[in-house]
Design a protein around this motif. Structure first.
Motif, PDB file in Angstrom:
ATOM      1  N   LYS A  84      14.937  31.710 -39.507  1.00  0.00           N
ATOM      2  CA  LYS A  84      15.183  32.355 -40.797  1.00  0.00           C
ATOM      3  C   LYS A  84      14.840  31.349 -41.884  1.00  0.00           C
ATOM      4  O   LYS A  84      15.329  30.219 -41.878  1.00  0.00           O
ATOM      5  CB  LYS A  84      16.648  32.786 -40.907  1.00  0.00           C
ATOM      6  N   ILE A  85      14.018  31.761 -42.812  1.00  0.00           N
ATOM      7  CA  ILE A  85      13.589  30.878 -43.896  1.00  0.00           C
ATOM      8  C   ILE A  85      14.530  31.036 -45.082  1.00  0.00           C
ATOM      9  O   ILE A  85      14.720  32.139 -45.592  1.00  0.00           O
ATOM     10  CB  ILE A  85      12.128  31.188 -44.315  1.00  0.00           C
ATOM     11  N   ALA A  86      15.112  29.930 -45.525  1.00  0.00           N
ATOM     12  CA  ALA A  86      16.043  29.942 -46.653  1.00  0.00           C
ATOM     13  C   ALA A  86      15.290  29.893 -47.975  1.00  0.00           C
ATOM     14  O   ALA A  86      15.712  30.495 -48.958  1.00  0.00           O
ATOM     15  CB  ALA A  86      17.015  28.774 -46.560  1.00  0.00           C
ATOM     16  N   ASN A  87      14.177  29.153 -48.002  1.00  0.00           N
ATOM     17  CA  ASN A  87      13.399  28.991 -49.225  1.00  0.00           C
ATOM     18  C   ASN A  87      11.918  29.116 -48.872  1.00  0.00           C
ATOM     19  O   ASN A  87      11.356  28.228 -48.237  1.00  0.00           O
ATOM     20  CB  ASN A  87      13.701  27.631 -49.852  1.00  0.00           C
ATOM     21  N   ARG A  88      11.310  30.204 -49.287  1.00  0.00           N
ATOM     22  CA  ARG A  88       9.902  30.449 -48.942  1.00  0.00           C
ATOM     23  C   ARG A  88       8.944  29.451 -49.598  1.00  0.00           C
ATOM     24  O   ARG A  88       7.884  29.180 -49.068  1.00  0.00           O
ATOM     25  CB  ARG A  88       9.504  31.873 -49.319  1.00  0.00           C
ATOM     26  N   GLN A  89       9.319  28.908 -50.740  1.00  0.00           N
ATOM     27  CA  GLN A  89       8.456  27.944 -51.418  1.00  0.00           C
ATOM     28  C   GLN A  89       8.397  26.610 -50.679  1.00  0.00           C
ATOM     29  O   GLN A  89       7.347  25.997 -50.587  1.00  0.00           O
ATOM     30  CB  GLN A  89       8.925  27.732 -52.856  1.00  0.00           C
ATOM     31  N   THR A  90       9.546  26.173 -50.143  1.00  0.00           N
ATOM     32  CA  THR A  90       9.583  24.873 -49.467  1.00  0.00           C
ATOM     33  C   THR A  90       9.494  24.994 -47.951  1.00  0.00           C
ATOM     34  O   THR A  90       9.271  24.008 -47.260  1.00  0.00           O
ATOM     35  CB  THR A  90      10.885  24.119 -49.811  1.00  0.00           C
ATOM     36  N   GLY A  91       9.713  26.214 -47.423  1.00  0.00           N
ATOM     37  CA  GLY A  91       9.716  26.414 -45.975  1.00  0.00           C
ATOM     38  C   GLY A  91      11.012  25.985 -45.313  1.00  0.00           C
ATOM     39  O   GLY A  91      11.096  25.911 -44.088  1.00  0.00           O
ATOM     40  N   GLU A  92      12.040  25.717 -46.108  1.00  0.00           N
ATOM     41  CA  GLU A  92      13.329  25.275 -45.573  1.00  0.00           C
ATOM     42  C   GLU A  92      13.928  26.351 -44.667  1.00  0.00           C
ATOM     43  O   GLU A  92      13.975  27.527 -45.016  1.00  0.00           O
ATOM     44  CB  GLU A  92      14.297  24.986 -46.723  1.00  0.00           C
ATOM     45  N   VAL A  93      14.374  25.927 -43.487  1.00  0.00           N
ATOM     46  CA  VAL A  93      14.982  26.839 -42.517  1.00  0.00           C
ATOM     47  C   VAL A  93      16.474  26.965 -42.814  1.00  0.00           C
ATOM     48  O   VAL A  93      17.148  25.976 -43.096  1.00  0.00           O
ATOM     49  CB  VAL A  93      14.746  26.327 -41.078  1.00  0.00           C
ATOM     50  N   ALA A  94      17.005  28.185 -42.734  1.00  0.00           N
ATOM     51  CA  ALA A  94      18.415  28.447 -43.016  1.00  0.00           C
ATOM     52  C   ALA A  94      19.304  27.917 -41.893  1.00  0.00           C
ATOM     53  O   ALA A  94      18.922  27.954 -40.721  1.00  0.00           O
ATOM     54  CB  ALA A  94      18.637  29.946 -43.191  1.00  0.00           C
ATOM     55  N   THR A  95      20.478  27.457 -42.268  1.00  0.00           N
ATOM     56  CA  THR A  95      21.462  26.991 -41.296  1.00  0.00           C
ATOM     57  C   THR A  95      22.799  27.664 -41.579  1.00  0.00           C
ATOM     58  O   THR A  95      23.084  28.065 -42.704  1.00  0.00           O
ATOM     59  CB  THR A  95      21.648  25.461 -41.346  1.00  0.00           C
ATOM     60  N   ASP A  96      23.619  27.775 -40.551  1.00  0.00           N
ATOM     61  CA  ASP A  96      24.950  28.347 -40.677  1.00  0.00           C
ATOM     62  C   ASP A  96      25.819  27.399 -41.489  1.00  0.00           C
ATOM     63  O   ASP A  96      25.865  26.195 -41.206  1.00  0.00           O
ATOM     64  CB  ASP A  96      25.550  28.567 -39.280  1.00  0.00           C
ATOM     65  N   ARG A  97      26.509  27.909 -42.474  1.00  0.00           N
ATOM     66  CA  ARG A  97      27.334  27.067 -43.353  1.00  0.00           C
ATOM     67  C   ARG A  97      28.501  26.425 -42.629  1.00  0.00           C
ATOM     68  O   ARG A  97      28.931  25.332 -42.979  1.00  0.00           O
ATOM     69  CB  ARG A  97      27.856  27.890 -44.527  1.00  0.00           C
ATOM     70  N   GLU A  98      29.038  27.111 -41.620  1.00  0.00           N
ATOM     71  CA  GLU A  98      30.209  26.589 -40.917  1.00  0.00           C
ATOM     72  C   GLU A  98      29.851  25.631 -39.787  1.00  0.00           C
ATOM     73  O   GLU A  98      30.509  24.620 -39.600  1.00  0.00           O
ATOM     74  CB  GLU A  98      31.041  27.743 -40.361  1.00  0.00           C
ATOM     75  N   THR A  99      28.810  25.949 -39.014  1.00  0.00           N
ATOM     76  CA  THR A  99      28.501  25.158 -37.826  1.00  0.00           C
ATOM     77  C   THR A  99      27.275  24.263 -37.975  1.00  0.00           C
ATOM     78  O   THR A  99      27.083  23.352 -37.184  1.00  0.00           O
ATOM     79  CB  THR A  99      28.252  26.067 -36.610  1.00  0.00           C
ATOM     80  N   GLY A 100      26.423  24.566 -38.949  1.00  0.00           N
ATOM     81  CA  GLY A 100      25.193  23.795 -39.115  1.00  0.00           C
ATOM     82  C   GLY A 100      24.082  24.233 -38.179  1.00  0.00           C
ATOM     83  O   GLY A 100      22.985  23.672 -38.203  1.00  0.00           O
ATOM     84  N   ALA A 101      24.327  25.248 -37.345  1.00  0.00           N
ATOM     85  CA  ALA A 101      23.309  25.725 -36.403  1.00  0.00           C
ATOM     86  C   ALA A 101      22.161  26.386 -37.154  1.00  0.00           C
ATOM     87  O   ALA A 101      22.361  27.034 -38.184  1.00  0.00           O
ATOM     88  CB  ALA A 101      23.918  26.726 -35.428  1.00  0.00           C
ATOM     89  N   THR A 102      20.950  26.229 -36.633  1.00  0.00           N
ATOM     90  CA  THR A 102      19.781  26.889 -37.195  1.00  0.00           C
ATOM     91  C   THR A 102      19.949  28.393 -37.036  1.00  0.00           C
ATOM     92  O   THR A 102      20.377  28.873 -35.986  1.00  0.00           O
ATOM     93  CB  THR A 102      18.507  26.436 -36.459  1.00  0.00           C
TER      94      THR A 102
END
Length: 114
Positions: free
Chosen positions: A22-40
């Motif tokens: 899951k891409i969190a920021n399409r401009q930077t390509g940053e991948v989303a992580t779970d806020r509680e566990t840090g899992a991708t």
């Protein structure tokens, strides 16, 4: 925010598109992580069939909740599915919808779907 549990026990569910980050920021390509566990976080499109109606749902699942080979057409079981209504405003336009999240997606067959 309201979380709505989804009962998938009487539905036929199969993979429509395999997992992808899951891409969190399409401009930077940053991948989303779970806020509680840090899992991708991964997205998995599934075909959800119930009462003769079929829908494609885009599920967000932690990478740790994806087990086995999830090729297109693989029948799967969904664990801990919740629906979350959302609304936002961008450039003066309001948008709204429902997002779906699952704790786990597990193949129901040991063999790869054809």
């Amino acid at each position: 925010m309201r979380l709505i549990p989804v009962d998938t026990s009487s539905a036929l569910v199969m993979v429509a598109q395999p997992p992808a980050p899951k891409i969190a920021n399409r401009q930077t390509g940053e991948v989303a992580t779970d806020r509680e566990t840090g899992a991708t976080l991964m997205t998995v499109d599934v075909m959800f069939v119930m009462d003769g109606n079929a829908e494609i749902l885009n599920l967000v699942v932690p990478q740790t909740g994806i087990s086995g080979e999830l090729a297109m057409g693989t029948p799967v079981a969904l664990t801990g599915v919740i629906a979350r209504p959302w609304e936002n405003e961008f450039n003066g336009q309001k948008r709204h919808g429902i997002s779906f999240r699952a704790v786990a997606v597990t193949p129901l067959t040991a063999t790869k779907a054809a």
